[in-house]
Design a protein around this motif. Structure first.
Motif, PDB file in Angstrom:
ATOM      1  N   LEU A   3      28.170  39.911  50.221  1.00 49.89           N
ATOM      2  CA  LEU A   3      28.868  40.684  51.243  1.00 49.89           C
ATOM      3  C   LEU A   3      28.617  42.183  51.072  1.00 49.89           C
ATOM      4  N   VAL A  55      40.313  40.578  50.713  1.00 47.84           N
ATOM      5  CA  VAL A  55      39.206  40.694  51.661  1.00 47.84           C
ATOM      6  C   VAL A  55      39.719  41.078  53.048  1.00 47.84           C
ATOM      7  N   GLY A 112      38.872  44.601  54.960  1.00 44.72           N
ATOM      8  CA  GLY A 112      38.213  44.549  56.260  1.00 44.72           C
ATOM      9  C   GLY A 112      39.035  45.211  57.346  1.00 44.72           C
ATOM     10  N   PHE A 135      24.894  42.827  52.180  1.00 45.67           N
ATOM     11  CA  PHE A 135      24.659  42.706  53.614  1.00 45.67           C
ATOM     12  C   PHE A 135      25.355  43.807  54.408  1.00 45.67           C
ATOM     13  N   GLY A 136      26.416  44.353  53.885  1.00 47.42           N
ATOM     14  CA  GLY A 136      27.124  45.424  54.573  1.00 47.42           C
ATOM     15  C   GLY A 136      26.564  46.799  54.322  1.00 47.42           C
ATOM     16  N   ALA A 192      34.758  44.228  52.552  1.00 52.57           N
ATOM     17  CA  ALA A 192      35.232  42.921  52.096  1.00 52.57           C
ATOM     18  C   ALA A 192      34.626  42.567  50.741  1.00 52.57           C
ATOM     19  N   GLY A 193      33.345  42.836  50.558  1.00 51.97           N
ATOM     20  CA  GLY A 193      32.719  42.586  49.259  1.00 51.97           C
ATOM     21  C   GLY A 193      33.232  43.512  48.186  1.00 51.97           C
ATOM     22  N   VAL A 202      29.287  35.627  45.966  1.00 59.33           N
ATOM     23  CA  VAL A 202      29.619  35.800  47.382  1.00 59.33           C
ATOM     24  C   VAL A 202      30.012  37.254  47.654  1.00 59.33           C
ATOM     25  N   ALA A 203      30.778  37.841  46.749  1.00 60.17           N
ATOM     26  CA  ALA A 203      31.169  39.242  46.912  1.00 60.17           C
ATOM     27  C   ALA A 203      29.952  40.157  46.866  1.00 60.17           C
ATOM     28  N   VAL A 249      32.082  44.373  56.418  1.00 61.58           N
ATOM     29  CA  VAL A 249      31.510  43.387  55.503  1.00 61.58           C
ATOM     30  C   VAL A 249      31.365  44.001  54.117  1.00 61.58           C
ATOM     31  N   LYS A 250      30.919  45.245  54.059  1.00 65.82           N
ATOM     32  CA  LYS A 250      30.796  45.937  52.779  1.00 65.82           C
ATOM     33  C   LYS A 250      32.163  46.132  52.135  1.00 65.82           C
TER      34      LYS A 250
END
Length: 106
Positions: free
Chosen positions: A30, A85, A89, A33-34, A47-48, A26-27, A44-45
């Motif tokens: 994230l 996270v 963020g 996608f970021g 958070a990952g 999941v990380a 989003v980046k």
């Protein structure tokens, strides 16, 4: 004398390592996608990246609670991940360089 089964102890260690490892896909999603060539969302980046930046803490929590007798450590690991996270963020959105204070009460 009590006989210690080495394989059961190694199995317990392996089981406790699986909990933090389950967070990594999941990380990674994230983080991907970021990135600028996908959605270009910095929060989003961040958070990952928060999961990967605090990987040692996540493994320490996962191993400690995986070895515990009551084995109710998933909530503590989820709480720590959520904190990292949300902090990353919020720092990305607000542009703050100061980390949020971590207060642990038992």
């Amino acid at each position: 004398m009590k006989k210690i089964n080495v394989f059961s102890k190694l199995q317990l260690l392996g089981k406790s390592l699986m909990l933090p490892i389950a967070v990594l896909p999941v990380a990674a999603l994230l983080l991907r996608f970021g990135s600028p060539d996908m959605l270009n969302l910095s929060f989003v980046k961040s958070a990952g990246n928060a999961v990967f930046a605090n990987l040692s803490v996540l493994f320490a929590i996962g191993i400690a609670f995986g070895i515990a007798h009551s084995n109710h450590g998933a909530a503590a690991l989820a709480g720590a991940i959520s904190y990292f996270v949300i902090e990353a963020g919020a720092k990305s959105i607000n542009g703050d360089s100061e980390p949020l204070p971590l207060k642990i009460t038992l």
